[in-house]
Design a protein around this motif. Sequence first.
Motif, PDB file in Angstrom:
ATOM      1  N   ALA A 294       0.801  -1.058  -0.117  1.00 33.55           N
ATOM      2  CA  ALA A 294      -0.051  -0.304   0.200  1.00 33.55           C
ATOM      3  C   ALA A 294       0.817   1.238   0.030  1.00 33.55           C
ATOM      4  O   ALA A 294       1.831   1.198   0.346  1.00 33.55           O
ATOM      5  CB  ALA A 294      -0.822   0.018   1.336  1.00 33.55           C
ATOM      6  N   PHE A 295       0.381   2.289  -0.616  1.00 31.77           N
ATOM      7  CA  PHE A 295       1.012   3.667  -0.399  1.00 31.77           C
ATOM      8  C   PHE A 295       0.126   4.730   0.376  1.00 31.77           C
ATOM      9  O   PHE A 295      -1.133   4.796  -0.089  1.00 31.77           O
ATOM     10  CB  PHE A 295       1.235   4.087  -2.104  1.00 31.77           C
ATOM     11  N   LEU A 296       0.737   5.451   0.788  1.00 33.34           N
ATOM     12  CA  LEU A 296       0.296   6.884   1.110  1.00 33.34           C
ATOM     13  C   LEU A 296       0.935   7.897   0.624  1.00 33.34           C
ATOM     14  O   LEU A 296       2.035   7.976   0.765  1.00 33.34           O
ATOM     15  CB  LEU A 296       0.196   7.141   2.894  1.00 33.34           C
ATOM     16  N   LEU A 297       0.380   8.495  -0.177  1.00 36.40           N
ATOM     17  CA  LEU A 297       1.214   9.634  -1.252  1.00 36.40           C
ATOM     18  C   LEU A 297       0.653  11.030  -1.064  1.00 36.40           C
ATOM     19  O   LEU A 297      -0.731  11.380  -1.101  1.00 36.40           O
ATOM     20  CB  LEU A 297       0.981   9.472  -2.951  1.00 36.40           C
ATOM     21  N   THR A 298       1.326  11.847  -0.386  1.00 33.09           N
ATOM     22  CA  THR A 298       1.007  13.259  -0.117  1.00 33.09           C
ATOM     23  C   THR A 298       1.778  14.248  -0.905  1.00 33.09           C
ATOM     24  O   THR A 298       2.740  14.372  -1.269  1.00 33.09           O
ATOM     25  CB  THR A 298       1.066  13.598   1.470  1.00 33.09           C
ATOM     26  N   ARG A 299       1.134  15.252  -1.145  1.00 31.63           N
ATOM     27  CA  ARG A 299       1.527  16.717  -1.672  1.00 31.63           C
ATOM     28  C   ARG A 299       1.831  16.210  -3.275  1.00 31.63           C
ATOM     29  O   ARG A 299       1.146  15.490  -3.933  1.00 31.63           O
ATOM     30  CB  ARG A 299       2.865  17.247  -0.991  1.00 31.63           C
ATOM     31  N   SER A 373       0.732  24.093  -0.520  1.00 32.08           N
ATOM     32  CA  SER A 373       1.316  23.336  -1.591  1.00 32.08           C
ATOM     33  C   SER A 373       0.195  22.329  -2.003  1.00 32.08           C
ATOM     34  O   SER A 373      -0.213  21.419  -1.286  1.00 32.08           O
ATOM     35  CB  SER A 373       2.569  22.594  -1.061  1.00 32.08           C
ATOM     36  N   THR A 374      -0.180  22.459  -3.417  1.00 31.62           N
ATOM     37  CA  THR A 374      -1.491  21.728  -3.832  1.00 31.62           C
ATOM     38  C   THR A 374      -1.088  20.986  -5.028  1.00 31.62           C
ATOM     39  O   THR A 374      -0.429  21.410  -5.972  1.00 31.62           O
ATOM     40  CB  THR A 374      -2.346  22.716  -4.078  1.00 31.62           C
ATOM     41  N   ALA A 375      -1.532  19.670  -4.881  1.00 36.20           N
ATOM     42  CA  ALA A 375      -1.882  18.850  -6.138  1.00 36.20           C
ATOM     43  C   ALA A 375      -3.067  18.262  -6.308  1.00 36.20           C
ATOM     44  O   ALA A 375      -3.359  17.462  -5.545  1.00 36.20           O
ATOM     45  CB  ALA A 375      -0.675  17.727  -6.123  1.00 36.20           C
ATOM     46  N   GLN A 376      -3.862  18.938  -7.264  1.00 42.23           N
ATOM     47  CA  GLN A 376      -5.171  18.603  -7.262  1.00 42.23           C
ATOM     48  C   GLN A 376      -5.789  18.588  -8.673  1.00 42.23           C
ATOM     49  O   GLN A 376      -5.086  18.801  -9.527  1.00 42.23           O
ATOM     50  CB  GLN A 376      -6.371  19.697  -6.613  1.00 42.23           C
ATOM     51  N   TYR A 377      -7.130  17.773  -8.726  1.00 44.66           N
ATOM     52  CA  TYR A 377      -7.613  17.690 -10.066  1.00 44.66           C
ATOM     53  C   TYR A 377      -8.711  18.759 -10.194  1.00 44.66           C
ATOM     54  O   TYR A 377      -9.940  18.867  -9.406  1.00 44.66           O
ATOM     55  CB  TYR A 377      -8.273  16.508 -10.005  1.00 44.66           C
ATOM     56  N   HIS A 378      -8.545  19.669 -11.373  1.00 46.81           N
ATOM     57  CA  HIS A 378      -9.349  20.735 -11.523  1.00 46.81           C
ATOM     58  C   HIS A 378     -10.732  19.809 -12.371  1.00 46.81           C
ATOM     59  O   HIS A 378     -10.509  19.147 -13.369  1.00 46.81           O
ATOM     60  CB  HIS A 378      -9.077  21.765 -12.381  1.00 46.81           C
ATOM     61  N   ILE A 379     -11.898  20.155 -12.015  1.00 49.56           N
ATOM     62  CA  ILE A 379     -13.070  19.534 -12.684  1.00 49.56           C
ATOM     63  C   ILE A 379     -13.930  20.565 -13.336  1.00 49.56           C
ATOM     64  O   ILE A 379     -14.182  21.561 -12.756  1.00 49.56           O
ATOM     65  CB  ILE A 379     -13.971  18.518 -11.548  1.00 49.56           C
ATOM     66  N   GLY A 380     -14.136  20.421 -14.592  1.00 44.89           N
ATOM     67  CA  GLY A 380     -15.093  21.072 -15.356  1.00 44.89           C
ATOM     68  C   GLY A 380     -14.720  21.096 -16.845  1.00 44.89           C
ATOM     69  O   GLY A 380     -13.925  20.344 -17.161  1.00 44.89           O
ATOM     70  N   THR A 381     -15.616  21.608 -17.691  1.00 41.06           N
ATOM     71  CA  THR A 381     -15.296  21.396 -19.196  1.00 41.06           C
ATOM     72  C   THR A 381     -14.579  22.684 -19.670  1.00 41.06           C
ATOM     73  O   THR A 381     -14.326  22.680 -20.897  1.00 41.06           O
ATOM     74  CB  THR A 381     -16.874  21.848 -19.803  1.00 41.06           C
ATOM     75  N   ASP A 382     -14.238  23.572 -18.714  1.00 39.83           N
ATOM     76  CA  ASP A 382     -13.400  24.657 -19.411  1.00 39.83           C
ATOM     77  C   ASP A 382     -11.877  24.232 -19.693  1.00 39.83           C
ATOM     78  O   ASP A 382     -11.287  24.494 -20.686  1.00 39.83           O
ATOM     79  CB  ASP A 382     -13.335  25.699 -18.250  1.00 39.83           C
ATOM     80  N   CYS A 425      -4.507   9.063  -1.438  1.00 41.26           N
ATOM     81  CA  CYS A 425      -3.620  10.514  -1.972  1.00 41.26           C
ATOM     82  C   CYS A 425      -4.099  11.488  -1.453  1.00 41.26           C
ATOM     83  O   CYS A 425      -5.528  11.793  -1.469  1.00 41.26           O
ATOM     84  CB  CYS A 425      -3.513  10.805  -3.604  1.00 41.26           C
ATOM     85  N   ILE A 426      -3.213  12.509  -0.775  1.00 45.65           N
ATOM     86  CA  ILE A 426      -3.917  13.662  -0.190  1.00 45.65           C
ATOM     87  C   ILE A 426      -3.013  15.128  -0.900  1.00 45.65           C
ATOM     88  O   ILE A 426      -1.872  15.280  -0.521  1.00 45.65           O
ATOM     89  CB  ILE A 426      -3.593  13.857   1.340  1.00 45.65           C
ATOM     90  N   GLY A 427      -3.521  15.566  -1.613  1.00 46.75           N
ATOM     91  CA  GLY A 427      -2.868  16.719  -2.369  1.00 46.75           C
ATOM     92  C   GLY A 427      -3.425  18.264  -2.095  1.00 46.75           C
ATOM     93  O   GLY A 427      -2.996  19.047  -2.539  1.00 46.75           O
ATOM     94  N   SER A 428      -4.164  18.282  -0.885  1.00 44.14           N
ATOM     95  CA  SER A 428      -4.774  19.375  -0.344  1.00 44.14           C
ATOM     96  C   SER A 428      -3.583  20.468   0.262  1.00 44.14           C
ATOM     97  O   SER A 428      -2.848  19.937   0.799  1.00 44.14           O
ATOM     98  CB  SER A 428      -5.779  19.402   0.556  1.00 44.14           C
ATOM     99  N   GLY A 429      -3.648  21.616  -0.158  1.00 43.60           N
ATOM    100  CA  GLY A 429      -2.777  22.464   0.438  1.00 43.60           C
ATOM    101  C   GLY A 429      -2.842  22.750   1.850  1.00 43.60           C
ATOM    102  O   GLY A 429      -1.823  23.317   2.559  1.00 43.60           O
ATOM    103  N   CYS A 430      -3.981  22.280   2.561  1.00 43.84           N
ATOM    104  CA  CYS A 430      -4.189  22.274   3.710  1.00 43.84           C
ATOM    105  C   CYS A 430      -3.300  21.380   4.489  1.00 43.84           C
ATOM    106  O   CYS A 430      -3.110  21.251   5.791  1.00 43.84           O
ATOM    107  CB  CYS A 430      -5.741  22.043   4.188  1.00 43.84           C
ATOM    108  N   TYR A 431      -2.897  20.265   4.085  1.00 44.89           N
ATOM    109  CA  TYR A 431      -2.167  19.167   4.483  1.00 44.89           C
ATOM    110  C   TYR A 431      -0.663  19.637   4.653  1.00 44.89           C
ATOM    111  O   TYR A 431       0.148  19.361   3.662  1.00 44.89           O
ATOM    112  CB  TYR A 431      -2.338  17.909   3.599  1.00 44.89           C
TER     113      TYR A 431
END
Length: 463
Positions: A294-299, A373-382, A425-431
Motif C-alpha cells: 500500500a501507499f500513502l502519497l501526499t503533496r 502546496s497543492t496537487a489537485q484535479y480541476h474538474i469542469g469543461t473549461d 492520496c492527499i494533495g490539499s494545500g491544507c495538509y
Amino acid sequence: MKTMYKYILSALALVFALASCDKNDDCSLDLNGDCLVEELELDGFKGNINLESRSIVVRIPETTPSNAMKVTNLKISEGAFANIALGQTLNMTTAQNIHVTNGDLYLDWTLSTMRDEARILSFVIDNTYNGIIDEENKTITVYVPGNVDIANAIPTIEISQNASISPISGSPTDFSSPVTYTVTNNSAKSQYVVYVHAIGKPKALFVGAASDMSKLDIEAQTACSWMLTNVTESMYASFADIQAETIDLSECKFIWWHYHKDGGVDGHDAFVANAPEALAAKNQLRTFYENGGAFLLTRYATNLPSFIGVTGDDEWTTPNNCWGQAEDGAELCGGPWEFKMYNASHPLFANTTPGDDAERIYCTDKGYHITNSTAQYHIGTDWGGYDDYAAWENRTGGQIIGVGGDGAIVAWEYPAHDGKGGIICIGSGCYDWYSYTYEDGYTEKFHKNIAIMTQNAIDYLTK
C-alpha cells in the motif's frame, strides 16, 4: 622646553581619555574616574564580565524565570553612577543596556542571561541514521537497516552550547543494549537513554530522494520524524535503496512519500523533470504495489500512481492543477484552513477534531504559516479533461474522499483490488507538516488533525 613637555602630556591625556570612551560617543576631558562594571549578580547568579566586548552574561538554570530578576550585587568604578541600581528588578527576557557615567566619561554595557541548557539536539548513527528525540521522556530512538553493525556504531551528537556529554560524540559504541548519555552544562544536567533498533525487514517505509532523512527538506523531514516515532518497525529509505533492492520489502506493508518542493511541481512534465530518483525506482515500486503493498502519497507524490500502473498505462492522469510557495515565505493563516469531506464516513477522518462546519476537515490554526502546496484535479469543461466527477473516476479508477472550495478533488483513493495494494492520496494545500514560525498567540487545536489523518490512513491501508 618645559612648556613643550606640558603640551605633550596634555596630548597624551587626551588620547587616553578618548580611548576610555565609547568610540561612537563624544566625551570631555574630565578624567576623574573609570566607568567599569566590576561585579554584578541577578537573583544571586554571578555575571561573567567581558571587558573587551563590554558585555555581562549571567548564567541561570534552564527553568529559572527571567522576566523579573533582581539585581542582588552591583559594584561599579568608584565615583561612577549607573542607570540600574542594587535591588532593582529587570526583565531579562531580552538584553538590557547598562549606562555607566563617571564625571564626563561614560560607557555602555550589554547585560544578558544565558540558560544552562543541557540537551541533545541531534543524534546520528554512522553519519546516516537520525535518532528521534523524545525530549519529554529523555529517550532517543534510532532505526537502522539490519546490516548495520550496531555493536560498533559511531554516534555524532550535537548538544547545547557550552555543554559537555559522556560518553563523548564520535566514540565507537555498542548499542546492542540501551546506552545512557549524560549532558551537563553548569547548573543543568540531563540523561538520555538511546535505543538503536536494527530492522532487517521493515514493516513500513518513508521514502524520498535524499540519501538519508537528515538531507530531506524540513517539511518532509518533519513528516518522516513523526512516522519513525509513531509507526513501529518503520524506517527511512531512499529511492536509490529501493531501486538497488538493498531494503528487504518482504514484510513491508506500506510506503509513505511526502514530496515537497518550493514553488510546486505542476503537472506531468514537471514531475518527470523534478522526481527522477522516484521514476528510476518505478519498476520496483510497481512490483511492490502489484504484490499488495500500500501507499500513502501526499503533496506532489500524488503524481506517482500514474507511473506505476495504478491508472492503467495512461501516465497523463497526474493532477492537473498544482502550485506552492517557499517555506521561508509561507502564507500566514488568519484562521483555520480546511477542505470539504466528500465522504465524511471515510476512515481517513475518524476521531479528528471538528470545527464549526461538520462537513469540513480543519487542518491549521490561526498564526500558522503554510506553503499551500497543492496537487489537485480541476474538474469542469473549461480545461483539464475531466468534465465532472464521473469522468474523473472512469478515467483514473479513483474514488473521491475530499474536495476543495471550487470543487477540485484534493483527496482520493485507489482501493485495493485483485491482490494489489490500496493507495490514499492527499494533495490539499491544507495538509501541511511544518510552519517556519508561529505568530504570537498561536494555539494548536486543528493542526493535530494532520497527524490523526495520517495515522488513520496508515491503519486503514494496513488493516
